[in-house]
Design an enzyme around this catalytic site. Sequence first.
Site, short mmCIF file in Angstrom:
data_model
loop_
_atom_site.label_atom_id
_atom_site.label_comp_id
_atom_site.label_asym_id
_atom_site.label_seq_id
_atom_site.Cartn_x
_atom_site.Cartn_y
_atom_site.Cartn_z
N ALA A 191 -38.43 30.84 26.81
CA ALA A 191 -37.92 31.60 27.96
C ALA A 191 -38.24 30.98 29.33
O ALA A 191 -37.33 30.79 30.14
CB ALA A 191 -38.42 33.04 27.86
N ASP B 191 -39.20 36.86 25.16
CA ASP B 191 -37.95 36.46 25.80
C ASP B 191 -37.44 37.50 26.78
O ASP B 191 -36.75 37.19 27.73
CB ASP B 191 -36.89 36.16 24.72
CG ASP B 191 -37.23 34.86 24.04
OD1 ASP B 191 -38.04 34.88 23.10
OD2 ASP B 191 -36.74 33.81 24.49
O1 MRU Z 1 -35.09 30.33 20.25
P1 MRU Z 1 -36.24 29.87 21.09
O2 MRU Z 1 -36.98 28.72 20.51
O3 MRU Z 1 -35.81 29.63 22.53
O4 MRU Z 1 -37.22 31.11 21.10
C1 MRU Z 1 -38.38 31.00 21.86
C2 MRU Z 1 -39.32 32.15 21.71
O5 MRU Z 1 -39.04 33.13 21.04
C3 MRU Z 1 -40.57 32.08 22.50
O6 MRU Z 1 -41.61 32.71 21.82
C4 MRU Z 1 -40.34 32.77 23.85
O7 MRU Z 1 -39.20 32.24 24.49
C5 MRU Z 1 -41.50 32.62 24.73
S1 MRU Z 1 -41.74 30.95 25.23
C6 MRU Z 1 -43.07 30.88 26.26
#
Ligand code: MRU
Length: 337
Positions: free
Chosen positions: A50, A234
């Site tokens: 995120a 997210d």
């Molecule tokens: O699909 P992704 O790899 O973008 O998902 C990322 C996550 O779920 C993370 O845990 C979230 O974005 C937090 S990142 C600091």
Amino acid sequence: MSSGFEAIVWKENKIVLLDQTQIPISETYISYDELAPYIDAIQRLVVRGAPALGVAGAYGVVLVIDEAARKGHSAQELEHNLDLLRDARPTAVNLAWAVEKIRKHLPEGRDAVLAAAHQLASEDKQSSTDMGNIGADWLINKLGSKPMTLLTHCNTGSLATTGTGTALGVIKEMHKRGFVKEVYADETRPLLQGSRLTAWELMKSDIPYHIEPDGAAAMAILSGRIDAALIGADRIAKNGDSANKIGSLSVALACHAAGIPFLVVAPESTVDRSIKTGSEIHIEIRGDEELTHFKGIQVAPIGAKTFNPAFDVTPAKYISAVITEKHSYEIAEGQTL
Ligand code: MRU
């Protein structure tokens, strides 16, 4: 930059991404100065996580302006392209938040937009440090000054931010203070952000770790191996319900059953106070091939239907605290962030 790599940088008027689809096999950087391949990169998770998606959105606004100047786009086309960028992935609020925040600077001219994007990236970096400190203080305050075994899900480190990370940033700070015995990193099906990316970062930081299949997390937690679990987010609703990588909810339920802390660590920019509860969060559903194929080879029967949500929502009642760069929020029933 301490980690020895950067997930996203603005360099020579291009956006340079470390291709996360190739880690840990290779460290390949790809430059972007056109929107179509850049959106494809966001959707294929070349850049992901995120906060990094927020920075990708911020620099993406400059990319759209530069491409419009080169190709003579109308103001209407430019705005349409910014909407496409904003909507490239729906669940992480940071992407839309950053695009909307940075496009407000359009009337001030391109260089002002770039300066605002740089500012957003540097604030993101500082927020990692602050979350690391607040989260480590919370854990030590709750569990005492002792080496701990910590479980995490997905990747929330320097690959997902411009700093040390959110949940993984707290783990790195705990390690710096001498309080990490080891980390259990969930492999994170189906794209393996845990076994590929988190394990790679833990290795680089000299933090002892095991990777485990997502299905082993509940057993690890209920068998007493784990002192606390930490994940990122997210999007966090006003009531504290938190969307994160699919499988996070199962970890939260196991922590609740075992009576151990379950922390959500995310910058304030991930808190979406425009939505009351997690039921309003748009969950990205991804394609069949991520489940029916492995490295391009069909592993499920031809025509198998899939249910492939990229994220789940953990209700606030299962979250011990939400850690941001400003506060640790322990959300009691009926309270809001
Ligand atoms: O699909 P992704 O790899 O973008 O998902 C990322 C996550 O779920 C993370 O845990 C979230 O974005 C937090 S990142 C600091």
